[in-house]
Design a protein around this motif. Structure first.
Motif, PDB file in Angstrom:
ATOM      1  N   UNK A 183      57.799  64.845  32.182  1.00  0.00           N
ATOM      2  CA  UNK A 183      57.494  63.493  32.954  1.00  0.00           C
ATOM      3  C   UNK A 183      58.607  62.732  32.309  1.00  0.00           C
ATOM      4  N   UNK A 184      59.178  62.740  31.063  1.00  0.00           N
ATOM      5  CA  UNK A 184      60.184  61.946  30.663  1.00  0.00           C
ATOM      6  C   UNK A 184      60.801  62.453  29.533  1.00  0.00           C
ATOM      7  N   UNK A 185      61.694  63.333  29.361  1.00  0.00           N
ATOM      8  CA  UNK A 185      62.086  64.197  28.153  1.00  0.00           C
ATOM      9  C   UNK A 185      62.621  63.232  27.141  1.00  0.00           C
ATOM     10  N   UNK A 186      62.807  61.957  27.398  1.00  0.00           N
ATOM     11  CA  UNK A 186      63.163  61.076  26.022  1.00  0.00           C
ATOM     12  C   UNK A 186      61.858  60.517  25.432  1.00  0.00           C
ATOM     13  N   UNK A 187      60.683  60.723  25.807  1.00  0.00           N
ATOM     14  CA  UNK A 187      59.418  60.398  25.127  1.00  0.00           C
ATOM     15  C   UNK A 187      59.291  61.412  23.997  1.00  0.00           C
ATOM     16  N   UNK A 188      59.976  62.626  23.941  1.00  0.00           N
ATOM     17  CA  UNK A 188      59.933  63.593  22.950  1.00  0.00           C
ATOM     18  C   UNK A 188      61.060  64.248  22.113  1.00  0.00           C
ATOM     19  N   UNK A 189      62.233  64.029  22.935  1.00  0.00           N
ATOM     20  CA  UNK A 189      63.751  64.473  22.619  1.00  0.00           C
ATOM     21  C   UNK A 189      64.412  63.214  22.845  1.00  0.00           C
ATOM     22  N   UNK A 190      64.555  62.007  21.954  1.00  0.00           N
ATOM     23  CA  UNK A 190      65.165  60.535  22.363  1.00  0.00           C
ATOM     24  C   UNK A 190      66.763  61.017  22.938  1.00  0.00           C
ATOM     25  N   UNK A 191      67.354  61.847  22.431  1.00  0.00           N
ATOM     26  CA  UNK A 191      68.852  62.435  22.816  1.00  0.00           C
ATOM     27  C   UNK A 191      69.141  62.860  24.061  1.00  0.00           C
ATOM     28  N   UNK A 192      67.957  63.267  24.716  1.00  0.00           N
ATOM     29  CA  UNK A 192      68.159  64.339  25.632  1.00  0.00           C
ATOM     30  C   UNK A 192      68.574  63.664  27.005  1.00  0.00           C
ATOM     31  N   UNK A 193      69.410  64.469  27.707  1.00  0.00           N
ATOM     32  CA  UNK A 193      69.992  64.073  29.056  1.00  0.00           C
ATOM     33  C   UNK A 193      69.475  64.590  30.159  1.00  0.00           C
ATOM     34  N   UNK A 194      68.367  65.335  29.739  1.00  0.00           N
ATOM     35  CA  UNK A 194      67.664  66.164  30.754  1.00  0.00           C
ATOM     36  C   UNK A 194      66.932  65.209  31.917  1.00  0.00           C
ATOM     37  N   UNK A 195      66.823  65.337  33.110  1.00  0.00           N
ATOM     38  CA  UNK A 195      66.243  64.438  34.279  1.00  0.00           C
ATOM     39  C   UNK A 195      64.938  64.662  34.056  1.00  0.00           C
ATOM     40  N   UNK A 196      64.086  63.750  34.357  1.00  0.00           N
ATOM     41  CA  UNK A 196      62.530  63.826  34.765  1.00  0.00           C
ATOM     42  C   UNK A 196      62.087  64.537  35.722  1.00  0.00           C
ATOM     43  N   UNK A 197      60.932  65.118  35.653  1.00  0.00           N
ATOM     44  CA  UNK A 197      60.120  65.829  36.712  1.00  0.00           C
ATOM     45  C   UNK A 197      58.875  65.336  36.916  1.00  0.00           C
ATOM     46  N   UNK A 198      58.729  63.836  37.187  1.00  0.00           N
ATOM     47  CA  UNK A 198      57.321  63.586  37.106  1.00  0.00           C
ATOM     48  C   UNK A 198      56.840  64.035  38.182  1.00  0.00           C
ATOM     49  N   UNK A 199      57.305  63.929  39.395  1.00  0.00           N
ATOM     50  CA  UNK A 199      56.699  64.328  40.592  1.00  0.00           C
ATOM     51  C   UNK A 199      55.938  65.697  40.839  1.00  0.00           C
ATOM     52  N   UNK A 200      56.240  66.625  39.799  1.00  0.00           N
ATOM     53  CA  UNK A 200      55.476  68.051  39.719  1.00  0.00           C
ATOM     54  C   UNK A 200      54.055  67.605  39.456  1.00  0.00           C
ATOM     55  N   UNK A 201      53.727  66.647  39.002  1.00  0.00           N
ATOM     56  CA  UNK A 201      52.267  66.441  38.371  1.00  0.00           C
ATOM     57  C   UNK A 201      51.505  66.056  39.631  1.00  0.00           C
ATOM     58  N   UNK A 202      51.992  65.536  40.461  1.00  0.00           N
ATOM     59  CA  UNK A 202      51.432  64.899  41.920  1.00  0.00           C
ATOM     60  C   UNK A 202      51.630  65.859  42.815  1.00  0.00           C
ATOM     61  N   UNK A 203      52.373  66.847  42.860  1.00  0.00           N
ATOM     62  CA  UNK A 203      52.877  67.691  44.183  1.00  0.00           C
ATOM     63  C   UNK A 203      51.947  68.841  43.998  1.00  0.00           C
ATOM     64  N   UNK A 204      50.884  69.098  45.046  1.00  0.00           N
ATOM     65  CA  UNK A 204      50.203  70.321  44.955  1.00  0.00           C
ATOM     66  C   UNK A 204      50.930  71.570  45.039  1.00  0.00           C
ATOM     67  N   UNK A 205      50.280  72.614  44.376  1.00  0.00           N
ATOM     68  CA  UNK A 205      51.106  73.727  44.544  1.00  0.00           C
ATOM     69  C   UNK A 205      50.814  74.520  45.541  1.00  0.00           C
ATOM     70  N   UNK A 206      51.858  75.073  46.430  1.00  0.00           N
ATOM     71  CA  UNK A 206      51.541  75.929  47.590  1.00  0.00           C
ATOM     72  C   UNK A 206      50.950  77.283  47.115  1.00  0.00           C
ATOM     73  N   UNK A 207      49.927  77.669  47.722  1.00  0.00           N
ATOM     74  CA  UNK A 207      49.164  79.004  47.333  1.00  0.00           C
ATOM     75  C   UNK A 207      48.991  80.019  48.515  1.00  0.00           C
ATOM     76  N   UNK A 208      49.388  79.365  49.630  1.00  0.00           N
ATOM     77  CA  UNK A 208      49.103  80.323  51.012  1.00  0.00           C
ATOM     78  C   UNK A 208      50.115  81.407  50.979  1.00  0.00           C
TER      79      UNK A 208
END
Length: 249
Positions: free
Chosen positions: A127-152
């Motif tokens: 959701x926000x890498x810097x919440x657990x690794x302050x020096x991280x330059x990794x982008x956030x992937x917050x939308x994964x938590x609200x995107x339904x997984x395609x199972x078809x």
């Protein structure tokens, strides 16, 4: 030497043949080891398959380009083993299509990340890498938590894997969608089916913290949590080598 090189460059056919010869040497170096692949890949009894949910998480991992910053190959160098864990074995990637070994490490190697952190840590990190690794330059992937997984298409994914040699059974393929839901929804009949088909070591958890729906966050966290956990052979080899007596002169 320079005169010969000049003549070669002026001859289209000669230059083409030289290119073919050089490319052939490189091809042989890459292809020849494949003839000994059966001797290279270890045979272990506890190797298990990716579940449909973990396989979907792997696809998301590839889709988002995570492999561009994280390798999944711990080399035999002492500093790597001390930092990341036992060095990688060929058997651990035998069901990876394609393999994700890599050599680029903007972030740490993830070959043994499974089980190192909790599900909540991974969700917070994504959701926000810097919440657990302050020096991280990794982008956030917050939308994964609200995107339904395609199972078809899960059954088709497993069928494709089966076609290239991954030993999924027809029962696994038929139950692919149910097993994806079951792995992310503990205490359900579907969860019981996952354990029966993929083994008791399979982690069954509400990976994103919500057990009532199935999201891409569930899938990616499930995949991260299984990295390095498909077999214990690397850990067993390390433990055995540590117990061996020191050689005497």
């Amino acid at each position: 030497m320079s005169d010969m090189h000049g003549k070669l460059e002026r001859s289209a056919i000669g230059f083409m043949l030289a290119i073919i010869a050089a490319a052939s040497v490189g091809g042989i170096v890459e292809i020849a080891p494949l003839f000994t692949i059966d001797e290279t890949v270890e045979d272990v009894a506890d190797m298990r398959l990716y579940t449909p949910l973990e396989l979907s998480g792997r696809d998301i991992y590839v889709r988002e380009g995570c492999y561009a910053c994280h390798s999944q190959m711990i080399r035999t160098l002492r500093d790597e083993v001390e930092r990341y864990g036992p060095y990688s074995l060929a058997v651990e990637s035998q069901y990876d299509h394609p393999m994700l070994w890599g050599s680029k490490r903007t972030g740490p190697d993830l070959a043994r990340i499974g089980g190192k952190y909790s599900d909540l840590w991974h969700v917070t990190h994504l959701n926000n890498p810097r919440d657990v690794v302050p020096e991280s330059n990794m982008p956030s992937y917050r939308w994964l938590g609200t995107t339904p997984l395609r199972v078809d298409e899960l059954s088709l994914k497993l069928r494709a894997q089966q076609a290239v040699g991954v030993p999924y059974t027809d029962e696994m393929i038929i139950n692919a969608t149910a097993d994806a839901y079951g792995q992310a929804m503990p205490d359900t009949d579907q969860a019981t089916g996952v354990a029966e088909r993929y083994g008791e070591a399979t982690q069954i958890s509400a990976f994103d913290g919500v057990a009532t729906n199935l999201t891409e966050m569930d899938a990616l966290v499930a995949y991260l949590q299984v990295l390095g956990q498909l077999t214990r052979v690397a850990y067993e080899n390390t433990a055995a080598s540590e117990q061996m007596p020191e050689p005497t002169n």
